[in-house]
Scaffold this motif. Structure first.
Motif, mmCIF file in Angstrom:
data_model
loop_
_atom_site.group_PDB
_atom_site.id
_atom_site.type_symbol
_atom_site.label_atom_id
_atom_site.label_comp_id
_atom_site.label_asym_id
_atom_site.label_seq_id
_atom_site.Cartn_x
_atom_site.Cartn_y
_atom_site.Cartn_z
ATOM 1 N N LYS A 121 -44.646 -27.134 -57.801
ATOM 2 C CA LYS A 121 -44.407 -27.632 -56.650
ATOM 3 C C LYS A 121 -44.817 -28.570 -55.381
ATOM 4 C CE LYS A 121 -47.492 -23.404 -55.158
ATOM 5 N NZ LYS A 121 -47.409 -22.547 -54.583
ATOM 6 N N ASN A 122 -46.059 -28.892 -55.770
ATOM 7 C CA ASN A 122 -46.572 -29.810 -54.671
ATOM 8 C C ASN A 122 -46.320 -30.617 -55.485
ATOM 9 O OD1 ASN A 122 -46.946 -27.733 -52.678
ATOM 10 N ND2 ASN A 122 -48.950 -27.126 -54.051
ATOM 11 N N SER A 123 -45.548 -31.771 -56.741
ATOM 12 C CA SER A 123 -45.910 -32.613 -56.874
ATOM 13 C C SER A 123 -44.387 -33.079 -57.529
ATOM 14 C CB SER A 123 -46.615 -32.639 -58.203
ATOM 15 O OG SER A 123 -47.044 -34.134 -58.948
ATOM 16 N N ASN A 124 -43.832 -34.643 -57.196
ATOM 17 C CA ASN A 124 -43.590 -35.149 -58.351
ATOM 18 C C ASN A 124 -43.610 -35.270 -59.628
ATOM 19 O OD1 ASN A 124 -41.390 -35.134 -55.868
ATOM 20 N ND2 ASN A 124 -42.269 -36.937 -55.387
ATOM 21 N N PHE A 125 -44.594 -34.959 -60.326
ATOM 22 C CA PHE A 125 -44.935 -34.808 -61.758
ATOM 23 C C PHE A 125 -44.185 -33.734 -62.321
ATOM 24 C CE2 PHE A 125 -47.447 -34.212 -65.858
ATOM 25 C CZ PHE A 125 -46.910 -35.452 -65.873
ATOM 26 N N ASP A 126 -42.953 -34.006 -63.647
ATOM 27 C CA ASP A 126 -42.076 -33.364 -63.915
ATOM 28 C C ASP A 126 -42.131 -33.187 -65.229
ATOM 29 O OD1 ASP A 126 -40.097 -31.948 -65.423
ATOM 30 O OD2 ASP A 126 -38.158 -34.113 -64.944
ATOM 31 N N GLU A 153 -52.338 -25.803 -56.323
ATOM 32 C CA GLU A 153 -51.554 -24.295 -56.343
ATOM 33 C C GLU A 153 -52.786 -22.700 -55.787
ATOM 34 O OE1 GLU A 153 -48.746 -24.298 -59.698
ATOM 35 O OE2 GLU A 153 -47.445 -25.497 -59.306
ATOM 36 N N LEU A 154 -54.322 -23.381 -56.545
ATOM 37 C CA LEU A 154 -54.955 -22.468 -55.827
ATOM 38 C C LEU A 154 -55.000 -21.951 -54.407
ATOM 39 C CD1 LEU A 154 -57.306 -23.189 -58.427
ATOM 40 C CD2 LEU A 154 -55.480 -21.238 -59.079
ATOM 41 N N VAL A 155 -54.849 -20.623 -54.079
ATOM 42 C CA VAL A 155 -55.554 -20.459 -52.799
ATOM 43 C C VAL A 155 -57.152 -20.353 -52.880
ATOM 44 C CG1 VAL A 155 -53.139 -19.495 -52.463
ATOM 45 C CG2 VAL A 155 -54.340 -17.901 -52.766
#
Length: 130
Positions: A8-13, A75-77
């Protein structure tokens, strides 16, 4: 943790990689109750060296017919980072990518740096993963 085909925070597919899958902190924590050998990659998928290590692990997985899991640290909070740091001191000074090998719920090896394919294969062989 459901991120679909892209982090979700990257363009890495990640959809083209079939031997490495994304997990969340809960799945990683559950591995401490597992009797076998587990291999995890902690990484920030926005960094090229982490993307490269995912590609290498996927390649090794295809060659050796095994699968790997990775946890995307971006992605960790905060509360999850704190929980992770309470698991082991390794996570307090962790660098990415960090390949972690666990046997019977104990961390037996971690790279804490980018590793080329030959080094990863050597580490996996030394720890009886491949």
């Amino acid at each position: 943790l459901n991120i679909g085909n892209k982090d979700k925070n990257s363009n890495f597919d990640i959809s083209e990689y079939t031997n490495i899958t994304s997990i969340g902190l809960y799945e990683f924590e559950a591995s401490f109750n597992h009797d076998g050998i587990s291999v995890f990659l902690f990484c920030n998928t926005e960094e090229e060296k982490c993307q490269n290590e995912i590609k290498v692990l996927d390649e090794i997985g295809k060659e050796k017919n095994i699968s790997f899991e990775y946890l995307n640290v971006i992605e960790l909070v905060d509360s999850e980072i704190e929980r992770l740091e309470n698991i082991s001191d390794i996570f307090k000074k962790q660098k990415y990518p960090n390949l972690i090998i666990m046997k019977s719920g104990e961390i037996v090896n971690n790279t804490n740096k980018y590793a080329e394919k030959e080094e990863i294969e050597r580490i996996l062989k030394e720890n009886e993963v491949i």
